[in-house]
Design a protein around this motif. Structure first.
Motif, PDB file in Angstrom:
ATOM      1  N   ALA A  74      42.418  46.538  20.320  1.00 52.26           N
ATOM      2  CA  ALA A  74      42.691  47.159  21.514  1.00 52.26           C
ATOM      3  C   ALA A  74      43.804  46.193  23.180  1.00 52.26           C
ATOM      4  N   ARG A  75      43.944  46.500  24.008  1.00 51.52           N
ATOM      5  CA  ARG A  75      44.847  45.127  24.646  1.00 51.52           C
ATOM      6  C   ARG A  75      44.511  45.990  26.308  1.00 51.52           C
ATOM      7  N   TYR A  76      44.586  44.992  26.659  1.00 50.37           N
ATOM      8  CA  TYR A  76      44.466  45.294  28.638  1.00 50.37           C
ATOM      9  C   TYR A  76      44.726  43.898  29.095  1.00 50.37           C
ATOM     10  N   CYS A  77      45.392  45.027  30.706  1.00 49.93           N
ATOM     11  CA  CYS A  77      45.962  44.210  31.113  1.00 49.93           C
ATOM     12  C   CYS A  77      45.248  42.589  31.847  1.00 49.93           C
ATOM     13  N   SER A  78      43.497  43.684  32.359  1.00 48.84           N
ATOM     14  CA  SER A  78      43.040  42.502  32.883  1.00 48.84           C
ATOM     15  C   SER A  78      41.269  42.980  32.488  1.00 48.84           C
ATOM     16  N   LYS A  79      40.283  41.886  32.988  1.00 49.73           N
ATOM     17  CA  LYS A  79      39.769  41.751  32.823  1.00 49.73           C
ATOM     18  C   LYS A  79      38.425  43.415  33.348  1.00 49.73           C
ATOM     19  N   PRO A  80      38.974  43.750  34.470  1.00 49.21           N
ATOM     20  CA  PRO A  80      38.169  45.014  35.262  1.00 49.21           C
ATOM     21  C   PRO A  80      38.378  45.985  33.880  1.00 49.21           C
ATOM     22  N   HIS A  81      39.382  46.367  33.429  1.00 55.19           N
ATOM     23  CA  HIS A  81      40.408  47.697  32.350  1.00 55.19           C
ATOM     24  C   HIS A  81      39.744  47.309  31.203  1.00 55.19           C
ATOM     25  N   GLN A  82      39.476  46.429  30.985  1.00 57.64           N
ATOM     26  CA  GLN A  82      38.318  46.172  29.328  1.00 57.64           C
ATOM     27  C   GLN A  82      37.257  46.667  29.482  1.00 57.64           C
ATOM     28  N   ALA A  83      36.309  46.040  31.011  1.00 55.34           N
ATOM     29  CA  ALA A  83      35.089  46.008  31.421  1.00 55.34           C
ATOM     30  C   ALA A  83      35.200  47.813  31.740  1.00 55.34           C
ATOM     31  N   LYS A  84      36.066  48.718  31.771  1.00 58.06           N
ATOM     32  CA  LYS A  84      36.332  49.975  32.589  1.00 58.06           C
ATOM     33  C   LYS A  84      36.080  50.775  31.248  1.00 58.06           C
ATOM     34  N   ASP A  85      37.277  50.081  30.189  1.00 62.36           N
ATOM     35  CA  ASP A  85      37.147  51.350  28.805  1.00 62.36           C
ATOM     36  C   ASP A  85      35.669  50.670  28.123  1.00 62.36           C
ATOM     37  N   LEU A 101      62.233  48.580  29.780  1.00 60.18           N
ATOM     38  CA  LEU A 101      61.224  48.901  28.895  1.00 60.18           C
ATOM     39  C   LEU A 101      60.938  47.060  28.433  1.00 60.18           C
ATOM     40  N   LYS A 102      61.269  46.016  28.791  1.00 60.48           N
ATOM     41  CA  LYS A 102      60.910  45.310  28.743  1.00 60.48           C
ATOM     42  C   LYS A 102      60.534  44.697  30.222  1.00 60.48           C
ATOM     43  N   HIS A 103      59.953  42.793  30.064  1.00 55.76           N
ATOM     44  CA  HIS A 103      59.898  42.236  31.668  1.00 55.76           C
ATOM     45  C   HIS A 103      59.132  43.464  32.716  1.00 55.76           C
ATOM     46  N   LEU A 104      58.413  43.797  32.537  1.00 56.46           N
ATOM     47  CA  LEU A 104      57.665  44.593  33.337  1.00 56.46           C
ATOM     48  C   LEU A 104      57.000  44.152  34.135  1.00 56.46           C
ATOM     49  N   PRO A 105      57.056  44.699  35.376  1.00 54.89           N
ATOM     50  CA  PRO A 105      55.550  43.827  36.238  1.00 54.89           C
ATOM     51  C   PRO A 105      54.668  43.292  35.904  1.00 54.89           C
ATOM     52  N   ARG A 106      54.743  42.291  36.688  1.00 56.87           N
ATOM     53  CA  ARG A 106      53.491  41.020  35.752  1.00 56.87           C
ATOM     54  C   ARG A 106      52.033  41.844  36.916  1.00 56.87           C
ATOM     55  N   THR A 107      50.829  41.503  36.039  1.00 58.17           N
ATOM     56  CA  THR A 107      49.775  42.365  35.719  1.00 58.17           C
ATOM     57  C   THR A 107      49.505  41.643  37.751  1.00 58.17           C
ATOM     58  N   GLU A 108      49.489  40.406  38.280  1.00 60.19           N
ATOM     59  CA  GLU A 108      49.227  40.074  39.523  1.00 60.19           C
ATOM     60  C   GLU A 108      50.717  40.796  40.545  1.00 60.19           C
ATOM     61  N   ASP A 109      51.768  41.632  39.844  1.00 59.45           N
ATOM     62  CA  ASP A 109      52.442  42.831  40.958  1.00 59.45           C
ATOM     63  C   ASP A 109      51.674  43.577  40.402  1.00 59.45           C
ATOM     64  N   LEU A 110      51.015  44.135  39.804  1.00 63.35           N
ATOM     65  CA  LEU A 110      50.935  45.097  40.103  1.00 63.35           C
ATOM     66  C   LEU A 110      49.420  45.936  40.200  1.00 63.35           C
ATOM     67  N   SER A 111      48.898  44.539  41.102  1.00 60.14           N
ATOM     68  CA  SER A 111      46.661  44.194  41.026  1.00 60.14           C
ATOM     69  C   SER A 111      47.470  44.729  43.118  1.00 60.14           C
ATOM     70  N   CYS A 112      45.836  45.371  43.374  1.00 62.90           N
ATOM     71  CA  CYS A 112      46.238  46.046  44.695  1.00 62.90           C
ATOM     72  C   CYS A 112      46.301  44.596  45.611  1.00 62.90           C
ATOM     73  N   LYS A 113      46.259  44.685  47.239  1.00 63.62           N
ATOM     74  CA  LYS A 113      47.076  43.256  47.619  1.00 63.62           C
ATOM     75  C   LYS A 113      45.719  43.761  48.570  1.00 63.62           C
ATOM     76  N   LYS A 114      44.698  44.990  48.633  1.00 67.33           N
ATOM     77  CA  LYS A 114      43.186  44.287  48.964  1.00 67.33           C
ATOM     78  C   LYS A 114      42.037  44.065  48.223  1.00 67.33           C
ATOM     79  N   CYS A 115      41.867  44.325  47.069  1.00 70.73           N
ATOM     80  CA  CYS A 115      40.735  44.229  46.364  1.00 70.73           C
ATOM     81  C   CYS A 115      40.923  43.473  45.376  1.00 70.73           C
ATOM     82  N   GLY A 116      42.497  43.628  44.853  1.00 65.57           N
ATOM     83  CA  GLY A 116      42.934  43.078  43.787  1.00 65.57           C
ATOM     84  C   GLY A 116      42.610  43.512  42.584  1.00 65.57           C
ATOM     85  N   ASN A 117      42.442  44.852  42.546  1.00 61.53           N
ATOM     86  CA  ASN A 117      42.307  45.028  40.864  1.00 61.53           C
ATOM     87  C   ASN A 117      43.616  45.765  41.004  1.00 61.53           C
ATOM     88  N   PRO A 118      43.720  46.600  39.490  1.00 64.84           N
ATOM     89  CA  PRO A 118      44.795  46.473  38.907  1.00 64.84           C
ATOM     90  C   PRO A 118      44.987  48.294  39.620  1.00 64.84           C
TER      91      PRO A 118
END
Ligand SMILES: [Zn+2]
Ligand SMILES: [Zn+2]
Ligand SMILES: [Zn+2]
Ligand SMILES: [Zn+2]
Length: 363
Positions: free
Chosen positions: A155-166, A42-59
């Protein structure tokens, strides 16, 4: 190969089942598809960059997780493998898994989060323990959420794209009432997450398989070739034509095997066969060089595969190009070695139907 939870050679199949959502929380060590990930550590989850697409960079979006402990390894008393996929269909290319990422997490029986005895199966208290008790989580995808909305400051977000989406999905209005802003489910997550269901596992029991004779396979081929449905090369080039015929014959056998094998359980969404042989959808594009475990250097082994039937439950856009696969194969460290990390990235391989199996599939 280490001791397995099933008798040698038995494949475990996963089926999508409706379950009360509270049963799919971390506390109950679920196997599931969709919703937020039910994180194991429940701690030390994958970092935002680890959970991003290797193609487009989005989460990436959480696709599924399988609870798969190693019964003979105390460090893997609990063990879950997580699969993530990019929602952007443009990132989905044939026989290329760079839009998919896989992580494993494991814990000994005595750990910082869970009791040593199984939790009582009841809704009350099912939310805890939860990764949100230890880290702020993105309300859109359920990964780490280091960013805070400047408006409501809730409200908390992993990244700008998710903040914008919400924001676009409805947080714009909600943001003016900070007391009503929660971090579990939000307008953006309803658009982003896949529908959530349990994956129930059961052993595959096969009726005796009646293999097709060479002749039957060849006959079917002749029929297909004559039907004109098969992409043909330059007609003058008989050598190429012969080679193609041979290649198709091989592919057909593999694809027939695939179809025969899944016929008895057509709804299977996962095949679990640690250390076994995947069920290929085609004889083409098998992986040649799965990289060895980064930590211990041992060659990774096949652990499970995600079947095309899972796509049905994901409700992805069916018109035009969408996320797709013949099968997604997951390869992991055979020892499930310790790495002083809570989440260790493993390897996915995507195999798609060859043109010929595509034709057969649509018949
Ligand atoms: Zn992408
Ligand atoms: Zn997110
Ligand atoms: Zn806000
Ligand atoms: Zn290893």
């Amino acid at each position: 190969m280490s001791e397995d939870s099933t008798p040698e050679g038995t494949v475990e199949l996963g089926f999508v089942e409706k379950a009360p959502l509270w049963k799919l929380r971390s506390k109950f060590f679920p196997s599931k598809v969709g919703g937020y990930p039910a994180w194991l550590a429940l701690k030390h989850l994958p970092r935002t960059e680890d959970l991003s697409c290797k193609k487009c960079g989005n989460p990436l979006a959480f696709l599924c997780q399988l609870y798969a402990p190693y019964h003979d390894k105390p460090e893997c008393f609990h063990r879950t493998v997580f699969v993530f996929v990019c929602r952007n269909s443009d990132c989905c290319e044939e026989n290329d898994a760079s839009n998919i990422r896989v992580f494993r997490s494991q814990l000994p029986r005595e750990n910082d989060y869970y009791r040593t005895i199984p939790a009582e199966e009841k809704e009350e208290g099912s939310e805890s323990p939860n990764a949100a008790d230890f880290n702020p989580l993105c309300r859109v995808c359920g990964a780490l959420g280091p960013k805070t909305c400047g408006g409501c400051k809730v409200a908390r977000y992993c990244s700008k794209p998710h903040q914008a989406k919400d924001w676009k999905a409805g947080h714009r209005q909600e943001c003016q009432h900070p007391d009503k802003v929660g971090n579990s489910s939000c307008p953006g997550s309803k658009q982003f997450l896949f529908p959530e269901h349990e994956i129930a596992m059961e052993p595959e029991e096969l009726e005796e398989e009646i293999p097709k004779t060479e002749e039957e396979v060849m006959k079917e081929y002749e029929k297909l070739l004559n039907s004109g449905q098969v992409p043909s090369t330059d007609d003058d080039d008989t050598d190429t034509q012969d080679l193609l015929k041979m290649a198709m014959k091989e592919t057909d056998k593999q694809f027939q095997k695939f179809r025969t094998r899944i016929k008895e359980y057509e709804d299977q969404v996962v095949r679990y066969d640690r250390g076994g042989e995947p069920l290929w959808v085609s004889s083409e594009n098998k992986p040649k060089d799965i990289p060895p475990c980064q930590a211990c250097g041992k060659p990774r082994q096949f652990e499970f595969q995600v079947m095309p039937q899972l796509l049905v439950h994901m409700k992805v856009d069916s018109t035009g190009k969408s996320i797709d696969w013949g099968t997604v194969l997951v390869y992991t460290c055979p020892d499930s070695c310790e790495q002083n990390k809570e989440y260790i990235e493993e390897v996915a391989y995507k195999q798609d139907y060859s043109p010929i199996s595509q034709v057969l599939k649509n018949q």
